[in-house]
Design a protein around this motif. Structure first.
Motif, PDB file in Angstrom:
ATOM      1  N   GLU A  89       0.834  -1.207   0.000  1.00 37.36           N
ATOM      2  CA  GLU A  89       0.000   0.000   0.000  1.00 37.36           C
ATOM      3  C   GLU A  89       0.868   1.257   0.000  1.00 37.36           C
ATOM      4  OE1 GLU A  89      -3.507   2.102   2.688  1.00 37.36           O
ATOM      5  OE2 GLU A  89      -2.786   0.113   3.213  1.00 37.36           O
ATOM      6  N   HIS A  90       1.894   1.266   0.828  1.00 41.50           N
ATOM      7  CA  HIS A  90       2.793   2.426   0.920  1.00 41.50           C
ATOM      8  C   HIS A  90       3.510   2.686  -0.409  1.00 41.50           C
ATOM      9  CE1 HIS A  90       5.404   5.384   2.774  1.00 41.50           C
ATOM     10  NE2 HIS A  90       6.450   4.762   2.256  1.00 41.50           N
ATOM     11  N   ALA A  91       3.831   1.627  -1.144  1.00 36.27           N
ATOM     12  CA  ALA A  91       4.516   1.762  -2.434  1.00 36.27           C
ATOM     13  C   ALA A  91       3.571   2.236  -3.540  1.00 36.27           C
ATOM     14  CB  ALA A  91       5.151   0.440  -2.836  1.00 36.27           C
ATOM     15  N   GLY A  92       2.272   2.250  -3.254  1.00 37.42           N
ATOM     16  CA  GLY A  92       1.309   2.698  -4.253  1.00 37.42           C
ATOM     17  C   GLY A  92       0.838   1.601  -5.190  1.00 37.42           C
ATOM     18  N   TRP A  93       1.077   0.334  -4.812  1.00 36.20           N
ATOM     19  CA  TRP A  93       0.668  -0.777  -5.660  1.00 36.20           C
ATOM     20  C   TRP A  93      -0.841  -0.895  -5.665  1.00 36.20           C
ATOM     21  CZ3 TRP A  93      -0.973  -6.053  -4.361  1.00 36.20           C
ATOM     22  CH2 TRP A  93      -1.027  -6.893  -5.482  1.00 36.20           C
ATOM     23  N   LYS A  94      -1.410  -1.090  -6.846  1.00 31.56           N
ATOM     24  CA  LYS A  94      -2.863  -1.256  -7.010  1.00 31.56           C
ATOM     25  C   LYS A  94      -3.156  -2.721  -7.294  1.00 31.56           C
ATOM     26  CE  LYS A  94      -3.502   3.247  -7.152  1.00 31.56           C
ATOM     27  NZ  LYS A  94      -3.008   3.831  -5.977  1.00 31.56           N
ATOM     28  N   LEU A  95      -4.264  -3.210  -6.730  1.00 34.90           N
ATOM     29  CA  LEU A  95      -4.671  -4.596  -6.985  1.00 34.90           C
ATOM     30  C   LEU A  95      -4.911  -4.788  -8.472  1.00 34.90           C
ATOM     31  CD1 LEU A  95      -7.305  -5.283  -4.194  1.00 34.90           C
ATOM     32  CD2 LEU A  95      -4.978  -6.128  -4.321  1.00 34.90           C
ATOM     33  N   GLU A  96      -4.533  -5.939  -8.957  1.00 33.80           N
ATOM     34  CA  GLU A  96      -4.832  -6.283 -10.336  1.00 33.80           C
ATOM     35  C   GLU A  96      -6.155  -7.024 -10.317  1.00 33.80           C
ATOM     36  OE1 GLU A  96      -1.700  -8.186 -12.441  1.00 33.80           O
ATOM     37  OE2 GLU A  96      -0.237  -6.696 -11.810  1.00 33.80           O
ATOM     38  N   HIS A  97      -7.090  -6.552 -11.122  1.00 34.86           N
ATOM     39  CA  HIS A  97      -8.406  -7.190 -11.152  1.00 34.86           C
ATOM     40  C   HIS A  97      -8.294  -8.555 -11.803  1.00 34.86           C
ATOM     41  CE1 HIS A  97     -10.267  -3.643  -9.594  1.00 34.86           C
ATOM     42  NE2 HIS A  97      -9.591  -2.931 -10.470  1.00 34.86           N
ATOM     43  N   LYS A  98      -9.115  -9.459 -11.304  1.00 31.79           N
ATOM     44  CA  LYS A  98      -9.074 -10.816 -11.839  1.00 31.79           C
ATOM     45  C   LYS A  98      -9.386 -10.786 -13.326  1.00 31.79           C
ATOM     46  CE  LYS A  98     -10.049 -13.217  -7.610  1.00 31.79           C
ATOM     47  NZ  LYS A  98     -10.705 -14.315  -6.975  1.00 31.79           N
ATOM     48  N   HIS A  99      -8.592 -11.538 -14.057  1.00 35.81           N
ATOM     49  CA  HIS A  99      -8.769 -11.614 -15.497  1.00 35.81           C
ATOM     50  C   HIS A  99      -9.725 -12.756 -15.817  1.00 35.81           C
ATOM     51  CE1 HIS A  99      -5.446  -8.865 -15.948  1.00 35.81           C
ATOM     52  NE2 HIS A  99      -4.772  -9.604 -15.097  1.00 35.81           N
ATOM     53  N   PRO A 100     -10.597 -12.573 -16.818  1.00 38.98           N
ATOM     54  CA  PRO A 100     -11.463 -13.692 -17.190  1.00 38.98           C
ATOM     55  C   PRO A 100     -10.611 -14.863 -17.667  1.00 38.98           C
ATOM     56  CG  PRO A 100     -11.612 -11.903 -18.800  1.00 38.98           C
ATOM     57  CD  PRO A 100     -10.753 -11.415 -17.666  1.00 38.98           C
ATOM     58  N   ALA A 101     -11.148 -16.042 -17.509  1.00 35.49           N
ATOM     59  CA  ALA A 101     -10.401 -17.224 -17.939  1.00 35.49           C
ATOM     60  C   ALA A 101     -10.061 -17.089 -19.418  1.00 35.49           C
ATOM     61  CB  ALA A 101     -11.234 -18.477 -17.699  1.00 35.49           C
ATOM     62  N   ARG A 102      -8.835 -17.374 -19.734  1.00 36.57           N
ATOM     63  CA  ARG A 102      -8.399 -17.264 -21.116  1.00 36.57           C
ATOM     64  C   ARG A 102      -8.783 -18.521 -21.883  1.00 36.57           C
ATOM     65  NH1 ARG A 102      -2.501 -14.625 -20.064  1.00 36.57           N
ATOM     66  NH2 ARG A 102      -3.292 -12.626 -19.369  1.00 36.57           N
ATOM     67  N   VAL A 103      -9.247 -18.316 -23.101  1.00 37.80           N
ATOM     68  CA  VAL A 103      -9.604 -19.443 -23.959  1.00 37.80           C
ATOM     69  C   VAL A 103      -8.303 -20.025 -24.490  1.00 37.80           C
ATOM     70  CG1 VAL A 103     -10.818 -20.118 -26.051  1.00 37.80           C
ATOM     71  CG2 VAL A 103     -11.749 -18.309 -24.571  1.00 37.80           C
TER      72      VAL A 103
END
Length: 109
Positions: A89-103
């Motif tokens: 959080e202190h480093a400013g990292w943002k959560l990566e949203h879950k990616h849809p399953a790749r075909v």
């Protein structure tokens, strides 16, 4: 071989788009915080991280995605070491949203 400086922003190609720059900055923030935390983590904190990531890392994948998924899962978010989440959080990292399953690619079969 060129030295890698973890304390300065990574070099970017001139063809990078604004979305690429944002993603690169976010990954850089993640690795700064994670490596800083890992260098001083106790064996208990490393075990807690392993326990929290177990449901999210069934296969080889980038650790920042596994940690992001663990933070978004109410059953594992509280298992992550507090100091790690604080540093991210202190480093400013943002959560990566879950990616849809790749075909799967047809040639991969």
């Amino acid at each position: 071989m060129r030295e890698i400086a973890l304390t300065q922003a990574p070099e970017r190609p001139s063809s990078a788009t604004p979305a690429d720059l944002c993603l690169d900055d976010n990954r850089h923030a993640f690795w700064l915080a994670f490596l800083d935390w890992q260098s001083s983590a106790s064996p208990e904190d490393l075990a807690a991280l392993s326990q929290a990531l177990a449901p999210h890392a069934q296969h080889v994948r980038p650790i920042h995605r596994a940690i992001s998924d663990a933070l978004q899962d109410p059953q594992t978010a509280f298992l992550l070491p507090f100091d790690l989440t604080r540093r991210l959080e202190h480093a400013g990292w943002k959560l990566e949203h879950k990616h849809p399953a790749r075909v799967p690619h047809p040639l991969a079969a």
